[in-house]
Design an enzyme around this catalytic site. Structure first.
Site, PDB file in Angstrom:
ATOM      1  N   GLU A 316       1.030  -1.264  -0.089  1.00  0.00           N
ATOM      2  CA  GLU A 316       0.040   0.087   0.245  1.00  0.00           C
ATOM      3  C   GLU A 316       0.902   1.552   0.301  1.00  0.00           C
ATOM      4  O   GLU A 316       1.896   0.779   0.355  1.00  0.00           O
ATOM      5  CB  GLU A 316      -0.820  -0.039   1.068  1.00  0.00           C
ATOM      6  CG  GLU A 316      -2.266  -0.772   1.194  1.00  0.00           C
ATOM      7  CD  GLU A 316      -3.352   0.284   0.047  1.00  0.00           C
ATOM      8  OE1 GLU A 316      -2.611   1.420  -0.187  1.00  0.00           O
ATOM      9  OE2 GLU A 316      -4.523  -0.107   0.110  1.00  0.00           O
ATOM     10  N   ASN A 447      -9.702   5.389   2.776  1.00  0.00           N
ATOM     11  CA  ASN A 447      -8.461   5.170   1.334  1.00  0.00           C
ATOM     12  C   ASN A 447      -8.297   6.816   0.674  1.00  0.00           C
ATOM     13  O   ASN A 447      -8.633   7.200   0.167  1.00  0.00           O
ATOM     14  CB  ASN A 447      -9.108   4.178   0.987  1.00  0.00           C
ATOM     15  CG  ASN A 447      -8.149   2.627   1.358  1.00  0.00           C
ATOM     16  OD1 ASN A 447      -6.944   3.126   1.745  1.00  0.00           O
ATOM     17  ND2 ASN A 447      -8.719   2.290   1.245  1.00  0.00           N
ATOM     18  N   ASP A 497      -9.570   1.971  -3.792  1.00  0.00           N
ATOM     19  CA  ASP A 497      -9.242   1.328  -3.317  1.00  0.00           C
ATOM     20  C   ASP A 497      -8.155   2.948  -3.271  1.00  0.00           C
ATOM     21  O   ASP A 497      -8.590   4.042  -2.858  1.00  0.00           O
ATOM     22  CB  ASP A 497      -8.140   0.239  -3.227  1.00  0.00           C
ATOM     23  CG  ASP A 497      -6.870  -0.128  -1.742  1.00  0.00           C
ATOM     24  OD1 ASP A 497      -6.804   0.717  -0.688  1.00  0.00           O
ATOM     25  OD2 ASP A 497      -6.411  -1.536  -1.972  1.00  0.00           O
TER      26      ASP A 497
END
Length: 591
Positions: A316, A447, A497
């Protein structure tokens, strides 16, 4: 339903399921869905209840009509019946429908006579046959876990039954799975009551280490045991929840350590989590997806290069540092920080002793990372973490998630429940001196943060709600206002995301479970889809000397052995050279 935006229906590209990648500008077509023709009345009613449940927000008649593919008259009749029986509620003010309270009454009736062992027996046998491993059902009994039922594998047939055996909470996968899912006060009392006996050199024997492990377990959705109570034993377990989201037990695969290394244990997690949900039919934990979509069929015109082939669990937060000519990113659940050197092509991983959900370079040197214990300064050379600030210090079972710096160097970061419980997340703005303010709340999985080129609009995603929001933004003061949806992603199109914004103001969004990066116009219209060779891309950012390389992180979390065989590069870092798009320079943290 296809992707939609507040300015009109979004488009959706065509394509083939071939790696490398795709780039398309075709108009959207409706996603294929089964028609209602031939269904009985009960099936149609259940389909409507499932649609309303999955939406997670009240729906209008028009939205239901579009989603269910029923004639108007039929839909009217079924809705009227469901409302009359209390299975749906109708709000006359805004003319919307949502689940009715009668469902709670029915759930109470079911759970009042619920027998966990009986409910689990078919799932245990099914898992045993599918995996050829011993499967156990366990429950918490004081400070121990007791094996309530066991389905031994073929190799274990004839051995002494494990039923009734007591396992240490801190040294067993089942114990950690259940303990991690307790409410904060219950978890705290349990940890205080445990005798953290050392069984092997791998046993966790301090409360601090155990708490860090339980945080990881809660965030992953499952627990792993590797030689912690016996060097030759290994296990992986997932909690079973009741209708109120409380852990009532765990289902575990237990075997010889030679048959279950950590890599395989992670691949078995989705099967275990699916079994635990089937046993109780609880909605708890369902924010953690275990199923992926089939690869989209798209034509290829853009090459995707795997620049770092690693099996990260949850890669991430990529951020490009011109100062270092490097890309920094995190693996939240391993946990570790990565540094990809663009000149040499070398990716260096630095393990951390605690979960890290974001990393940003500091203008004064070094890095800033977000951990459950607060925002920390990180010296990569020594791995030393130094506390900087902790906006969530007063709350338990929460962690920070995605974050990014605006062009004044402020850090904006969202928080969420460790197990993704709804609406517990906040949005914070952190200044260079460590002061902070809470600027919004009510998020479930915050996010994808970004800003328009003119610094007048800020974007924040809530993955759980499938929505990318926009705010009015003032760069000078750091004030935000007027939150409203910009883009809504249909469940059939994946989950939004991480995101980044290019120099034309377009949003590039990673679509979890959909094998794609999508590009949207500043008005929220779908412009392109880029096919990536993994089902779970997690985030993206522009980098390189000209900011014309799109770097993409990905996840292998909760992917089965079969899914990983289809997408063996899951968890890797990718780079896409784009001919017609460039990014905007990302700011370092001003501190």
């Amino acid at each position: 339903m296809p992707m939609t935006s507040t300015t009109g229906a979004a488009s959706q590209g065509d394509g083939t399921a071939k790696f490398p990648a795709t780039e398309t500008n075709h108009q959207a077509t409706n996603c294929a869905r089964p028609t209602a023709s031939g269904l009985g009345v009960l099936e149609k009613a259940m389909n409507l209840l499932n649609i309303v449940s999955a939406r997670r927000a009240p729906m209008t008649f028009t939205e239901l009509l579009r989603a269910c593919d029923l004639p108007k008259a039929t839909l009217h009749r079924i809705l009227a019946t469901l409302v009359r029986e209390g299975l749906l509620r109708h709000n006359a003010y805004d003319k919307t429908f949502q689940l009715g309270l009668r469902l709670l009454e029915l759930a109470h009736d079911v759970w009042s006579e619920f027998d966990l062992r009986v409910a689990a027996q078919d799932e245990l046998a099914r898992l045993r046959d599918a995996l050829n491993e011993t499967v156990e059902l366990t429950l918490l009994d004081g400070t121990w876990v007791v094996i309530l039922a066991s389905e031994p594998s073929g190799e274990a047939q004839g051995t002494r039954s494990a039923v009734g055996q007591r396992l240490p909470v801190h040294a067993s996968a089942s114990g950690k799975a259940i303990a991690a899912s307790l409410d904060p006060s219950g978890q705290r009392r349990l940890i205080q009551a445990l005798d953290l006996e050392r069984f092997t050199q791998h046993t966790i024997v301090t409360a601090t280490e155990l708490q860090a492990e339980l945080d990881l377990v809660r965030a992953r959705g499952y627990a792993i045991e590797q030689g912690e109570r016996a060097l030759d034993r290994a296990a992986v377990a997932a909690p079973i929840f009741d209708y109120e989201g409380r852990p009532i037990g765990a289902v575990a695969i237990t075997t010889d350590a030679s048959r279950l290394d950590a890599a395989r244990a992670h691949t078995l997690s989705s099967a275990l989590m699916g079994a635990s949900r089937s046993i109780s039919h609880s909605a708890a934990g369902k924010a953690m997806s275990i199923a992926t979509q089939a690869p989209p069929e798209t034509t290829s015109s853009v090459e995707v290069a795997c620049v770092s082939e690693v099996r990260s669990l949850l890669g991430e937060g990529p951020v490009w540092s011109p100062r270092d000519n490097a890309l920094y990113w995190v693996d939240i659940l391993t946990p570790s920080v990565h540094r990809y050197d663009a000149a040499t092509g070398v990716d260096t991983e630095t393990p951390l002793g605690t979960m890290a959900s974001l990393v940003v370079p500091k203008a004064s040197g070094g890095l800033l990372v977000a951990t459950p214990g607060g925002i920390m300064a990180l010296d990569l050379s020594t791995r030393r973490l130094t506390s900087f600030c902790h906006p969530e210090a007063g709350r338990t079972n929460v962690r920070y998630n995605d974050g990014k710096c605006d062009r004044r160097g402020r850090l904006w970061v969202g928080s969420m429940d460790m197990g993704a419980a709804a609406n517990r997340g906040h949005l914070f703005c952190i200044e260079a001196n460590g002061s902070w303010k809470q600027v919004d709340t009510g998020f479930t999985v915050p996010n994808g943060i970004g800003w328009s080129p003119d610094n007048k609009t800020m974007y924040v995603t809530d993955t759980y709600r499938q929505v990318i929001y926009r705010y009015d933004f003032d760069l000078a003061s750091g004030a935000i206002a007027n939150r409203r949806p910009l883009i809504t992603i249909a469940a059939s199109d994946g989950k939004p995301d991480g995101l980044t914004v290019d120099d034309q103001g377009c949003l590039w969004v990673a679509l979890w479970d959909a094998w794609q990066i999508a590009r949207f116009s500043p008005e929220g219209q779908l412009m392109q889809r880029l096919r990536v060779p993994v089902p779970r891309p997690t985030s993206c950012c522009f980098g390189g000397d000209n900011l014309d390389t799109l770097y993409v992180t990905s996840a292998s979390l909760r992917l089965s052995e079969e899914q990983l065989a289809t997408a063996p590069l899951s968890g890797s870092l990718f780079a896409i050279q784009l001919p017609d798009a460039r990014g905007l320079p990302e700011a370092a943290f001003a501190g």
